[in-house]
Scaffold this motif. Structure first.
Motif, PDB file in Angstrom:
ATOM      1  N   ILE A 163     -47.542  -2.263-123.051  1.00  8.27           N
ATOM      2  CA  ILE A 163     -47.973  -1.995-121.682  1.00  8.27           C
ATOM      3  C   ILE A 163     -49.160  -2.881-121.309  1.00  8.27           C
ATOM      4  O   ILE A 163     -49.207  -3.442-120.202  1.00  8.27           O
ATOM      5  CB  ILE A 163     -48.318  -0.509-121.520  1.00  8.27           C
ATOM      6  CG1 ILE A 163     -47.027   0.314-121.474  1.00  8.27           C
ATOM      7  CG2 ILE A 163     -49.148  -0.267-120.253  1.00  8.27           C
ATOM      8  CD1 ILE A 163     -47.247   1.811-121.412  1.00  8.27           C
ATOM      9  N   GLU A 164     -50.117  -3.006-122.201  1.00  2.17           N
ATOM     10  CA  GLU A 164     -51.277  -3.870-121.929  1.00  2.17           C
ATOM     11  C   GLU A 164     -50.831  -5.301-121.622  1.00  2.17           C
ATOM     12  O   GLU A 164     -51.289  -5.913-120.643  1.00  2.17           O
ATOM     13  CB  GLU A 164     -52.226  -3.865-123.131  1.00  2.17           C
ATOM     14  CG  GLU A 164     -53.099  -2.626-123.221  1.00  2.17           C
ATOM     15  CD  GLU A 164     -54.275  -2.689-122.258  1.00  2.17           C
ATOM     16  OE1 GLU A 164     -54.571  -3.774-121.742  1.00  2.17           O
ATOM     17  OE2 GLU A 164     -54.897  -1.636-122.027  1.00  2.17           O
ATOM     18  N   LEU A 165     -49.933  -5.832-122.437  1.00  5.94           N
ATOM     19  CA  LEU A 165     -49.459  -7.198-122.213  1.00  5.94           C
ATOM     20  C   LEU A 165     -48.655  -7.296-120.921  1.00  5.94           C
ATOM     21  O   LEU A 165     -48.834  -8.239-120.138  1.00  5.94           O
ATOM     22  CB  LEU A 165     -48.611  -7.655-123.401  1.00  5.94           C
ATOM     23  CG  LEU A 165     -49.356  -8.012-124.681  1.00  5.94           C
ATOM     24  CD1 LEU A 165     -48.375  -8.284-125.813  1.00  5.94           C
ATOM     25  CD2 LEU A 165     -50.253  -9.235-124.466  1.00  5.94           C
ATOM     26  N   GLN A 166     -47.764  -6.351-120.697  1.00  6.25           N
ATOM     27  CA  GLN A 166     -46.924  -6.384-119.501  1.00  6.25           C
ATOM     28  C   GLN A 166     -47.777  -6.372-118.239  1.00  6.25           C
ATOM     29  O   GLN A 166     -47.523  -7.126-117.285  1.00  6.25           O
ATOM     30  CB  GLN A 166     -45.961  -5.191-119.510  1.00  6.25           C
ATOM     31  CG  GLN A 166     -45.070  -5.083-118.286  1.00  6.25           C
ATOM     32  CD  GLN A 166     -44.026  -6.179-118.203  1.00  6.25           C
ATOM     33  OE1 GLN A 166     -43.750  -6.861-119.191  1.00  6.25           O
ATOM     34  NE2 GLN A 166     -43.442  -6.363-117.033  1.00  6.25           N
ATOM     35  N   VAL A 167     -48.783  -5.531-118.225  1.00  3.85           N
ATOM     36  CA  VAL A 167     -49.630  -5.415-117.042  1.00  3.85           C
ATOM     37  C   VAL A 167     -50.496  -6.654-116.857  1.00  3.85           C
ATOM     38  O   VAL A 167     -50.569  -7.227-115.755  1.00  3.85           O
ATOM     39  CB  VAL A 167     -50.506  -4.152-117.134  1.00  3.85           C
ATOM     40  CG1 VAL A 167     -51.615  -4.170-116.081  1.00  3.85           C
ATOM     41  CG2 VAL A 167     -49.642  -2.905-116.968  1.00  3.85           C
ATOM     42  N   ARG A 168     -51.149  -7.092-117.924  1.00  8.72           N
ATOM     43  CA  ARG A 168     -52.137  -8.160-117.801  1.00  8.72           C
ATOM     44  C   ARG A 168     -51.531  -9.552-117.626  1.00  8.72           C
ATOM     45  O   ARG A 168     -52.083 -10.364-116.873  1.00  8.72           O
ATOM     46  CB  ARG A 168     -53.072  -8.147-119.011  1.00  8.72           C
ATOM     47  CG  ARG A 168     -53.980  -6.919-119.075  1.00  8.72           C
ATOM     48  CD  ARG A 168     -54.767  -6.890-120.371  1.00  8.72           C
ATOM     49  NE  ARG A 168     -55.585  -5.698-120.510  1.00  8.72           N
ATOM     50  CZ  ARG A 168     -56.833  -5.581-120.087  1.00  8.72           C
ATOM     51  NH1 ARG A 168     -57.422  -6.612-119.507  1.00  8.72           N
ATOM     52  NH2 ARG A 168     -57.506  -4.463-120.268  1.00  8.72           N
ATOM     53  N   VAL A 169     -50.426  -9.837-118.316  1.00  3.67           N
ATOM     54  CA  VAL A 169     -49.907 -11.215-118.285  1.00  3.67           C
ATOM     55  C   VAL A 169     -48.660 -11.378-117.429  1.00  3.67           C
ATOM     56  O   VAL A 169     -48.256 -12.500-117.138  1.00  3.67           O
ATOM     57  CB  VAL A 169     -49.616 -11.742-119.708  1.00  3.67           C
ATOM     58  CG1 VAL A 169     -50.824 -11.612-120.599  1.00  3.67           C
ATOM     59  CG2 VAL A 169     -48.418 -11.029-120.335  1.00  3.67           C
ATOM     60  N   VAL A 170     -48.047 -10.273-117.022  1.00  2.00           N
ATOM     61  CA  VAL A 170     -46.833 -10.373-116.203  1.00  2.00           C
ATOM     62  C   VAL A 170     -47.066  -9.804-114.805  1.00  2.00           C
ATOM     63  O   VAL A 170     -46.928 -10.514-113.808  1.00  2.00           O
ATOM     64  CB  VAL A 170     -45.645  -9.646-116.878  1.00  2.00           C
ATOM     65  CG1 VAL A 170     -44.412  -9.708-115.975  1.00  2.00           C
ATOM     66  CG2 VAL A 170     -45.343 -10.257-118.238  1.00  2.00           C
ATOM     67  N   GLU A 171     -47.416  -8.537-114.723  1.00  2.00           N
ATOM     68  CA  GLU A 171     -47.416  -7.872-113.427  1.00  2.00           C
ATOM     69  C   GLU A 171     -48.626  -8.206-112.570  1.00  2.00           C
ATOM     70  O   GLU A 171     -48.489  -8.446-111.367  1.00  2.00           O
ATOM     71  CB  GLU A 171     -47.283  -6.358-113.636  1.00  2.00           C
ATOM     72  CG  GLU A 171     -45.968  -5.993-114.318  1.00  2.00           C
ATOM     73  CD  GLU A 171     -45.648  -4.513-114.232  1.00  2.00           C
ATOM     74  OE1 GLU A 171     -46.435  -3.759-113.636  1.00  2.00           O
ATOM     75  OE2 GLU A 171     -44.602  -4.121-114.777  1.00  2.00           O
ATOM     76  N   GLU A 172     -49.812  -8.212-113.150  1.00  3.56           N
ATOM     77  CA  GLU A 172     -50.992  -8.504-112.341  1.00  3.56           C
ATOM     78  C   GLU A 172     -50.977  -9.921-111.770  1.00  3.56           C
ATOM     79  O   GLU A 172     -51.265 -10.107-110.579  1.00  3.56           O
ATOM     80  CB  GLU A 172     -52.262  -8.230-113.140  1.00  3.56           C
ATOM     81  CG  GLU A 172     -52.511  -6.732-113.338  1.00  3.56           C
ATOM     82  CD  GLU A 172     -53.806  -6.433-114.064  1.00  3.56           C
ATOM     83  OE1 GLU A 172     -54.388  -7.370-114.656  1.00  3.56           O
ATOM     84  OE2 GLU A 172     -54.245  -5.267-114.041  1.00  3.56           O
TER      85      GLU A 172
END
Length: 206
Positions: A163-172
């Motif tokens: 989740i941390e990676l998905q949010v920080r490097v993809v979604e944001e």
């Protein structure tokens, strides 16, 4: 308790992903799924791998515990902790569809960089930017407290890291590129996963 955890997890996943996908397609004509294939070894690739491992492990660990093939970690094996976990898991699995509903037609699994959806800032999104992920983490932590085995602890770690990676490097980065100053302003007044925590002090970059 392990059988209860497995049943709760199975029900939660079916509602959050299966039922939600069916409802979204019925209402919009679109499943809402946006599956990408990032290069192997990149942060986005690891996000997908970790989340997939967490999802599958979330089925396996409680089931193996229920069949007696796993033993709980002694320091975490307490009745009061199991009860707290049950409450957290139920709250999390209720929170996931509630936050998904708040997204309306903008709900997606994954990101299509060429697509523009409405920036949702109402409902639970007034308080945190990622309430679905917050609820997922809460539910997974609850299942872990109910069945505190080493594999389940690894599941929790995988979900958290994914989740941390998905949010920080993809979604944001996608949301900033899509919505620009409106999203930046939103990040400055709203926490990432918890109210008031993780506000952006400057523009988010990819």
């Amino acid at each position: 308790m392990a059988w209860l955890a497995f049943t709760l997890y199975l029900t939660g996943v079916l509602v959050a992903f299966g039922l939600r996908t069916w409802l979204h397609r019925r209402r919009t004509g679109d499943t809402g799924h946006r599956h990408s294939h990032p290069p192997i070894g990149t942060a986005a690739w690891w996000a997908q791998i970790l989340l997939a491992a967490g999802l599958l492990g979330g089925f396996a660990a409680p089931l193996l515990d229920a069949t007696g093939l796993l033993a709980p970690v002694p320091i975490l094996d307490h009745s009061w902790l199991h009860i707290v976990g049950l409450i957290a898991a139920v709250a999390g699995f209720i929170g996931i569809p509630a936050a998904q509903h708040a997204m309306g037609a903008s709900w997606r699994i994954g990101v299509n960089a060429a697509e523009r959806t409405t920036l949702v800032t109402a409902g639970a999104f007034r308080f945190v930017r990622n309430p679905i992920f917050t609820a997922m983490l809460t539910a997974t932590a609850g299942i872990t407290a109910m069945t505190p085995t080493w594999p389940q602890l690894l599941v929790l770690a995988a979900v958290f890291a994914g989740i941390e990676l998905q949010v920080r490097v993809v979604e944001e980065p996608y949301l900033q590129a899509t919505h620009g100053p409106a999203y930046v302003a939103y990040t400055r007044r709203t926490g990432r996963f918890l109210p008031g925590i993780g506000k952006a002090g400057h523009e988010i970059s990819a």
